[in-house]
Design a protein around this motif. Structure first.
Motif, PDB file in Angstrom:
ATOM      1  N   ALA A  79       9.342   4.715   6.679  1.00  0.00           N
ATOM      2  CA  ALA A  79       8.395   4.976   7.758  1.00  0.00           C
ATOM      3  C   ALA A  79       7.441   6.108   7.399  1.00  0.00           C
ATOM      4  O   ALA A  79       6.339   6.212   7.964  1.00  0.00           O
ATOM      5  CB  ALA A  79       9.142   5.315   9.054  1.00  0.00           C
ATOM      6  N   ASP A  80       7.847   6.968   6.465  1.00  0.00           N
ATOM      7  CA  ASP A  80       6.996   8.082   6.047  1.00  0.00           C
ATOM      8  C   ASP A  80       6.065   7.732   4.887  1.00  0.00           C
ATOM      9  O   ASP A  80       5.304   8.584   4.424  1.00  0.00           O
ATOM     10  CB  ASP A  80       7.868   9.279   5.636  1.00  0.00           C
ATOM     11  CG  ASP A  80       8.666   9.830   6.811  1.00  0.00           C
ATOM     12  OD1 ASP A  80       8.152   9.764   7.940  1.00  0.00           O
ATOM     13  OD2 ASP A  80       9.802  10.304   6.594  1.00  0.00           O
ATOM     14  N   HIS A  81       6.140   6.517   4.381  1.00  0.00           N
ATOM     15  CA  HIS A  81       5.304   6.126   3.242  1.00  0.00           C
ATOM     16  C   HIS A  81       3.884   5.827   3.703  1.00  0.00           C
ATOM     17  O   HIS A  81       3.667   5.331   4.820  1.00  0.00           O
ATOM     18  CB  HIS A  81       5.893   4.896   2.544  1.00  0.00           C
ATOM     19  CG  HIS A  81       7.250   5.144   1.954  1.00  0.00           C
ATOM     20  ND1 HIS A  81       7.964   4.166   1.311  1.00  0.00           N
ATOM     21  CD2 HIS A  81       8.028   6.263   1.904  1.00  0.00           C
ATOM     22  CE1 HIS A  81       9.125   4.655   0.889  1.00  0.00           C
ATOM     23  NE2 HIS A  81       9.177   5.934   1.249  1.00  0.00           N
ATOM     24  N   GLN A  82       2.917   6.117   2.865  1.00  0.00           N
ATOM     25  CA  GLN A  82       1.506   5.910   3.196  1.00  0.00           C
ATOM     26  C   GLN A  82       0.764   5.354   1.984  1.00  0.00           C
ATOM     27  O   GLN A  82       1.157   5.585   0.841  1.00  0.00           O
ATOM     28  CB  GLN A  82       0.832   7.227   3.594  1.00  0.00           C
ATOM     29  CG  GLN A  82       1.423   7.921   4.799  1.00  0.00           C
ATOM     30  CD  GLN A  82       0.660   9.183   5.122  1.00  0.00           C
ATOM     31  OE1 GLN A  82      -0.553   9.166   5.341  1.00  0.00           O
ATOM     32  NE2 GLN A  82       1.368  10.303   5.157  1.00  0.00           N
ATOM     33  N   VAL A  83      -0.335   4.636   2.241  1.00  0.00           N
ATOM     34  CA  VAL A  83      -1.246   4.190   1.196  1.00  0.00           C
ATOM     35  C   VAL A  83      -2.590   4.855   1.433  1.00  0.00           C
ATOM     36  O   VAL A  83      -3.178   4.716   2.513  1.00  0.00           O
ATOM     37  CB  VAL A  83      -1.408   2.658   1.189  1.00  0.00           C
ATOM     38  CG1 VAL A  83      -2.418   2.233   0.111  1.00  0.00           C
ATOM     39  CG2 VAL A  83      -0.068   1.978   0.950  1.00  0.00           C
ATOM     40  N   VAL A  84      -3.064   5.593   0.426  1.00  0.00           N
ATOM     41  CA  VAL A  84      -4.366   6.252   0.490  1.00  0.00           C
ATOM     42  C   VAL A  84      -5.350   5.441  -0.346  1.00  0.00           C
ATOM     43  O   VAL A  84      -5.051   5.080  -1.485  1.00  0.00           O
ATOM     44  CB  VAL A  84      -4.277   7.696  -0.048  1.00  0.00           C
ATOM     45  CG1 VAL A  84      -5.640   8.377   0.041  1.00  0.00           C
ATOM     46  CG2 VAL A  84      -3.222   8.490   0.712  1.00  0.00           C
ATOM     47  N   ARG A  85      -6.518   5.141   0.212  1.00  0.00           N
ATOM     48  CA  ARG A  85      -7.524   4.354  -0.500  1.00  0.00           C
ATOM     49  C   ARG A  85      -8.820   5.141  -0.632  1.00  0.00           C
ATOM     50  O   ARG A  85      -9.162   5.948   0.240  1.00  0.00           O
ATOM     51  CB  ARG A  85      -7.785   3.036   0.227  1.00  0.00           C
ATOM     52  CG  ARG A  85      -6.602   2.081   0.189  1.00  0.00           C
ATOM     53  CD  ARG A  85      -6.922   0.748   0.880  1.00  0.00           C
ATOM     54  NE  ARG A  85      -5.821  -0.193   0.680  1.00  0.00           N
ATOM     55  CZ  ARG A  85      -4.749  -0.279   1.449  1.00  0.00           C
ATOM     56  NH1 ARG A  85      -4.639   0.560   2.479  1.00  0.00           N
ATOM     57  NH2 ARG A  85      -3.803  -1.138   1.195  1.00  0.00           N
ATOM     58  N   GLY A  86      -9.525   4.860  -1.727  1.00  0.00           N
ATOM     59  CA  GLY A  86     -10.780   5.573  -1.960  1.00  0.00           C
ATOM     60  C   GLY A  86     -11.798   4.721  -2.684  1.00  0.00           C
ATOM     61  O   GLY A  86     -11.900   3.517  -2.462  1.00  0.00           O
ATOM     62  N   GLU A  87     -12.521   5.333  -3.621  1.00  0.00           N
ATOM     63  CA  GLU A  87     -13.661   4.689  -4.275  1.00  0.00           C
ATOM     64  C   GLU A  87     -13.230   3.527  -5.169  1.00  0.00           C
ATOM     65  O   GLU A  87     -12.051   3.359  -5.487  1.00  0.00           O
ATOM     66  CB  GLU A  87     -14.402   5.732  -5.119  1.00  0.00           C
ATOM     67  CG  GLU A  87     -13.556   6.327  -6.233  1.00  0.00           C
ATOM     68  CD  GLU A  87     -14.297   7.417  -6.980  1.00  0.00           C
ATOM     69  OE1 GLU A  87     -15.520   7.309  -7.144  1.00  0.00           O
ATOM     70  OE2 GLU A  87     -13.638   8.384  -7.409  1.00  0.00           O
TER      71      GLU A  87
END
Length: 638
Positions: free
Chosen positions: A604-612
């Protein structure tokens, strides 16, 4: 259509039809249809004798007669992920997995005794009893080995209470029994593959220069006779994600809290909803089957999604494909890939990649490619040796399996996506495609430092600084920090290009072609009468106008501004390679940059960060990534 392959020419004074005659003689002697005998042997070994060497499961010769007591007295392999400071996750946000730390104890899979090997690994002694031929002769003589296989098939036919028929359709049960499988499903997969070979036909020249042909046979086998084998039906676990045409078991890898913030041996995820799956990564295990299964079930070790057994292509699935395994050595690739481990050893090509394993693996890859919309090309189906180090510090320690002896061309033929020309000589790109059997480029360091590897077919070409064989090899300053000098070592990928990889053409001179590779002109021998590459056309990148170099990265991570306050910014530092802006590099795919933040046991604490946006390019033997803002995209050959 029949699969027509070529191989090393026989010497002028040799009989290159002796093996074909041996099949005919053995078939006649034991009352087995010659076509059935040929098809079984092709599936086991593609008719290669491997110079008397044993496979990883103790199999010898064209019929893969097994003798575990001789070949597998004891294995001490720990698997290729257990190498001290090497991090299969390739993520510096967490400590190393417990099994990879310097203080790690002995793995539960560190030793495999002969008694643990399945009974099917002892067919050679039985063949010796049936034929009266000494075991040593069955191991070393191809003709004797073929006769031993014919005797085993005839014995299986008798055990089923079936007559010795001339009709191949009547031998389905004996063929299924030959597999030595533990379940009916596995036995039937083997038999079905044999009958597929019968239906299509095949012709090739073996590793000993023997010309062997199996003409196509129209046959509808009586599959019901497999009932008499009495094998249990393994059923299919609902967790399994495999095509129905393969035998597949669910042997789960443990997701376990190890305390003190440490956990193993994978990450719970929700792909493709959370992230696209872009890659299927092909590994070899560098360990036996039993060791492999022990290791992946160790919560302190690492994980991959599937293992494939050498002897018969049996598949074990360990992770749901939606979850992230720790296998590639680059966290960006791990988060966007599915890992397939194949039983074998890259420095010993005759402890070998069997036809049964190639075919099962190809079926699995086609299934996964359809499920995740993955193109069937070498930009998306990559070897572990094609995975780039995420940072400069990691490049030299990246893995080199499945190595130069994995037959990528044959693999992609089985995938239904063979390498072929897509342009004329002005297309601007080339796809590496040497004839595997005749491409016997020499390697060293098989077995011990400096030891010459046995001559063997290869899917790789060697790259030089000039168009001649005695020119130095191109340098790889990141794989070889310090002097950068590449070598002919079997594990050295610094001056190597493999079948299916596509590069931009830099120049041509006579029988030689130059490609842009790690910032250099890299020349490989490509004569018109025996080409080692085919012409292609596609997207390429060059540097932006005014730029002097193209920064290349080992991972496509977002820019600092893309990270939310609760996620530490991950560094994005160019690799050490100097890529002049006017050089061209083939584009494999375009993607948004992504970082999968997974450092806690609770997903539940996992995240996906997206960028350029980034482009994946064929940088050298390994892939690389460039920022879209740093390059200009265009078509090759213009």
């Amino acid at each position: 259509m029949p699969l027509l392959l070529t191989g090393p020419p026989a010497t002028a004074d040799s009989d290159d039809t002796a093996l074909q005659a041996a099949f005919a003689e053995a078939a006649d002697r034991y009352g087995v249809p010659e076509s059935v005998l040929l098809a079984v042997s092709y599936l086991e070994s593609r008719w290669d004798g491997h110079d008397g060497a044993a496979s990883v499961t103790g199999g010898y010769g064209p019929m893969h007669l097994t003798d575990a007591a001789t070949a597998l007295a004891e294995s001490t392999a720990r698997g290729h992920h257990a190498e001290g400071a090497e991090d299969p996750r390739g993520d510096d946000s967490r400590p190393l997995p417990a099994a990879n730390r310097a203080d790690a104890g002995t793995n539960p899979g560190a030793h495999v005794e002969v008694d643990a090997v399945q009974a099917a690994a002892r067919t050679l002694p039985h063949a010796a009893e049936l034929t009266g031929t000494p075991a040593e002769e069955l191991r070393t003589s191809e003709a004797a080995n073929v006769a031993g296989g014919a005797a085993l098939l005839a014995d299986a036919q008798r055990a089923l209470g079936a007559p010795a028929s001339d009709d191949p359709a009547d031998w389905y049960g004996a063929v299924a029994a030959y597999a030595g499988a533990e379940t009916r499903e596995a036995a039937e997969v083997f038999a079905d593959d044999v009958y597929d070979v019968l239906a299509t036909g095949v012709s090739r020249v073996t590793d000993s220069g023997q010309r062997v042909t199996l003409a196509p046979v129209t046959v509808t086998p009586d599959t019901a006779v497999a009932d008499a084998l009495g094998l249990p039906s393994g059923g299919r676990d609902p967790e399994v994600e495999c095509p129905r045409t393969v035998a597949c078991d669910w042997i789960p890898a443990p997701y376990q809290d190890l305390g003190d913030g440490d956990y193993g041996n994978h990450d719970i995820a929700d792909r493709p909803d959370s992230q696209d799956v872009d890659y299927l990564v092909i590994h070899d295990t560098e360990a036996t089957w039993d060791t492999t299964l022990d290791l992946v079930q160790d919560p302190t070790y690492v994980s991959w999604h599937y293992s494939l057994r050498s002897s018969d292509g049996q598949i074990a699935q360990h992770l749901r494909t939606k979850d992230v395994g720790w296998h590639a050595g680059n966290w960006y690739v791990n988060a966007k890939s599915i890992g397939l481990e194949h039983e074998g050893f890259l420095t010993d090509p005759d402890a070998w990649y069997t036809e049964a394993m190639y075919r099962t693996s190809a079926r699995l890859v086609r299934y996964l490619a359809r499920a995740y919309d993955i193109p069937l090309d070498r930009q998306h189906i990559i070897g572990h040796d094609n995975v780039q180090g995420p940072t400069n510090a990691n490049v030299a320690g990246m893995h080199t399996d499945p190595g130069p002896y994995w037959d990528w061309s044959h693999y992609f033929e089985l995938l239904g996506a063979p390498f072929h020309a897509t342009a004329g000589p002005r297309g601007g790109l080339v796809t590496i495609a040497p004839d595997y059997d005749t491409n016997t480029t020499g390697y060293v360091n098989c077995g011990s430092p400096g030891q010459q590897c046995q001559p063997h077919g290869s899917g790789a070409v060697r790259l030089h600084t000039a168009p001649r064989h005695d020119a130095p090899l191109v340098r790889d300053i990141a794989t070889h920090p310090g002097d950068g000098e590449s070598s002919t070592g079997v594990n050295d990928v610094g001056a190597r290009a493999s079948a299916g990889q596509t590069f931009a053409v830099a120049d041509r001179s006579g029988d030689w072609t130059a490609i842009w590779y790690l910032g250099q002109e890299a020349w490989f021998h490509n004569p018109a009468d025996a080409p080692t590459a085919v012409n292609a056309r596609g997207l390429v990148v060059t540097g932006r106008p005014g730029a002097t170099t193209i920064p290349v990265y080992g991972r496509a991570y977002p820019e600092a501004a893309a990270y939310p306050p609760d996620v530490p910014v991950q560094s994005v530092v160019p690799l050490a390679y100097e890529i002049p802006a006017d050089q061209e590099y083939a584009v494999g795919l375009r993607t948004d940059s992504e970082y999968y933040r997974a450092v806690t046991f609770d997903p539940a604490d996992h995240q996906v960060v997206r960028g350029e946006e980034y482009y994946q390019i064929q940088l050298g033997h390994r892939i690389g990534f460039v920022r879209a803002t740093d390059v200009r995209l265009g078509w090759s050959g213009r």
